[in-house]
Design a protein around this motif. Structure first.
Motif, PDB file in Angstrom:
ATOM      1  N   GLY A 273       0.796  -1.218   0.000  1.00 35.00           N
ATOM      2  CA  GLY A 273       0.000   0.000   0.000  1.00 35.00           C
ATOM      3  C   GLY A 273       0.828   1.266   0.000  1.00 35.00           C
ATOM      4  N   ILE A 274       1.976   1.247  -0.651  1.00 33.17           N
ATOM      5  CA  ILE A 274       2.841   2.430  -0.726  1.00 33.17           C
ATOM      6  C   ILE A 274       2.428   3.256  -1.942  1.00 33.17           C
ATOM      7  N   PRO A 275       2.049   4.516  -1.761  1.00 31.01           N
ATOM      8  CA  PRO A 275       1.539   5.329  -2.876  1.00 31.01           C
ATOM      9  C   PRO A 275       2.659   5.876  -3.758  1.00 31.01           C
ATOM     10  N   GLY A 276       3.413   4.975  -4.383  1.00 27.18           N
ATOM     11  CA  GLY A 276       4.526   5.384  -5.228  1.00 27.18           C
ATOM     12  C   GLY A 276       4.199   5.242  -6.704  1.00 27.18           C
ATOM     13  N   LEU A 277       5.233   5.374  -7.535  1.00 28.85           N
ATOM     14  CA  LEU A 277       5.045   5.296  -8.979  1.00 28.85           C
ATOM     15  C   LEU A 277       4.722   3.882  -9.423  1.00 28.85           C
ATOM     16  N   GLY A 278       5.222   2.894  -8.686  1.00 27.13           N
ATOM     17  CA  GLY A 278       4.930   1.515  -9.043  1.00 27.13           C
ATOM     18  C   GLY A 278       3.457   1.197  -8.897  1.00 27.13           C
ATOM     19  N   SER A 279       2.878   1.537  -7.755  1.00 23.48           N
ATOM     20  CA  SER A 279       1.447   1.299  -7.562  1.00 23.48           C
ATOM     21  C   SER A 279       0.614   2.156  -8.508  1.00 23.48           C
ATOM     22  N   PHE A 280       1.109   3.348  -8.847  1.00 20.15           N
ATOM     23  CA  PHE A 280       0.430   4.208  -9.814  1.00 20.15           C
ATOM     24  C   PHE A 280       0.344   3.514 -11.169  1.00 20.15           C
ATOM     25  N   THR A 281       1.432   2.854 -11.566  1.00 20.09           N
ATOM     26  CA  THR A 281       1.454   2.131 -12.834  1.00 20.09           C
ATOM     27  C   THR A 281       0.527   0.928 -12.806  1.00 20.09           C
ATOM     28  N   ASP A 283      -2.118   0.489 -10.936  1.00 19.96           N
ATOM     29  CA  ASP A 283      -3.503   0.982 -10.950  1.00 19.96           C
ATOM     30  C   ASP A 283      -3.919   1.401 -12.361  1.00 19.96           C
ATOM     31  N   ALA A 284      -2.980   2.014 -13.102  1.00 20.37           N
ATOM     32  CA  ALA A 284      -3.294   2.441 -14.466  1.00 20.37           C
ATOM     33  C   ALA A 284      -3.513   1.237 -15.379  1.00 20.37           C
ATOM     34  N   ILE A 285      -2.722   0.188 -15.187  1.00 18.69           N
ATOM     35  CA  ILE A 285      -2.894  -1.026 -15.996  1.00 18.69           C
ATOM     36  C   ILE A 285      -4.238  -1.677 -15.682  1.00 18.69           C
ATOM     37  N   ASN A 286      -4.549  -1.786 -14.407  1.00 14.72           N
ATOM     38  CA  ASN A 286      -5.830  -2.389 -14.017  1.00 14.72           C
ATOM     39  C   ASN A 286      -7.017  -1.562 -14.489  1.00 14.72           C
ATOM     40  N   ALA A 291      -2.966   6.404 -21.139  1.00 14.48           N
ATOM     41  CA  ALA A 291      -2.136   7.612 -21.091  1.00 14.48           C
ATOM     42  C   ALA A 291      -1.095   7.514 -19.983  1.00 14.48           C
ATOM     43  N   VAL A 292      -1.486   7.000 -18.820  1.00 15.23           N
ATOM     44  CA  VAL A 292      -0.549   6.837 -17.712  1.00 15.23           C
ATOM     45  C   VAL A 292       0.487   5.764 -18.034  1.00 15.23           C
TER      46      VAL A 292
END
Length: 325
Positions: A273-281, A283-286, A291-292
């Motif tokens: 649950g770390i709000p970093g760029l990895g989780s951002f990616t 979430d964008a894939i899911n 665009a992300v």
């Protein structure tokens, strides 16, 4: 040196252009703007008017690469590629398919990713090098045998297994650290302790075997025998002479880790649950936010190219015999 760096930067720009074009083609070869609109709007019965409105709001109503209906240079500029992909080269990421400002999200999330990745990277290198040199120091002993066996065992286990076992043992049973989440200030160490530990352990097996082989090759060379004949202790020989001469392959093997300093470990950030760029990616894939994903692919490619250039430059520092013209 300057000419070499300029050439490398030029090659890097060409690679970025190729990656950008290839990524754009692959994304829109799989999904048309209409498909993207349907996935983002949701629901099986989406009207064409709703699809057209979604595309207009996000700039997907234009042609992909060439606009026959425009005049002059607008045939190229008034396209989805020019408006959504070309600005990436000046680090203007625009808006996501869900309407969020991608640049703002990157700035907000880069801190947690760095906080996780840098300790994992630096401590990981230190632990792996010391462990590998220790195996070489105790060569042909039971300690080396069991150390190699442990490395093979660690290499055979999936990183996901480490995460699940670590959360169950350290968080649920012992309750030493939170099972997930992130917080700034002094509490950051509690939230990052377990992810950093798992990141180090998960890479220890494979890299320890690689470094051990590399150090054993160095130990058999003439300069090592010369150092021993001068009466230097085995510890000094290994940690001063052998390690210094093995810096080049160590630098080369760590280049691929550089993008992780910013992109973060995708699975690690998601599970903890770390709000970093990895989780951002992730979430964008899911969420099918293309665009992300395109932006993150571009950032990863840019960081990898920068890592290659920095590695080539660091060669001259690690080995003065190397001169770049």
């Amino acid at each position: 040196m300057i000419n070499y760096i300029i050439r490398r930067i030029g090659y890097g720009l060409l690679i970025l252009v190729g990656v950008n074009i290839l990524t754009f083609i692959l994304f829109f070869a799989v999904n048309t703007p209409d498909d993207m609109a349907r996935m983002n709007i949701g629901g099986k019965r989406v009207t064409q008017d709703a699809i057209d409105k979604w595309k207009v709001e996000r700039g997907y109503d234009k042609p992909l690469l060439w606009n026959d209906g425009a005049q002059g240079s607008q045939k190229l500029t008034n396209t989805i590629f020019f408006e959504r992909s070309v600005p990436l080269f000046v680090l203007e990421f625009g808006s996501s398919d869900t309407g969020r400002d991608i640049g703002y999200e990157l700035k907000k999330r880069v801190g947690p990713s760095i906080a996780l990745a840098i300790p994992t990277f630096l401590l990981g290198i230190f632990v792996v090098v010391v462990f590998s040199l220790t195996l070489v120091f105790f060569k042909n002993t039971y300690l080396e045998f069991w150390g190699v066996a442990l490395s093979v065992f660690l290499l055979s286990i999936s990183g996901l297994f480490y995460i699940i076992v670590g959360q169950f043992f350290f968080s649920k049973l012992l309750k030493l650290v939170p099972i997930s989440g992130f917080s700034g200030g002094g509490d950051i160490f509690l939230f990052l302790a377990l992810p950093v530990l798992i990141g180090i352990v998960s890479r220890l097996g494979g890299e320890a075997l690689f470094y051990r082989t590399m150090f054993l090759e160095e130990v058999g060379k003439d300069y090592v025998r010369t150092a021993r004949s001068k009466g230097l202790s085995e510890t000094v020989v290994l940690f001063r002479h052998v390690l210094r001469n093995a810096l080049l392959p160590i630098l080369t093997s760590t280049v691929a880790v550089l993008p992780l300093l910013f992109l973060g470990a995708l699975i690690m950030e998601s599970f903890f649950g770390i709000p970093g760029l990895g989780s951002f990616t992730i979430d964008a894939i899911n969420g099918q936010d293309f665009a992300v994903v395109r932006s993150m692919v571009f950032v990863g490619s840019l960081l990898y190219i920068i890592g290659l250039i920095l590695t080539d430059i660091s060669y001259t520092i690690a080995d003065p015999r190397i001169r770049l013209s």
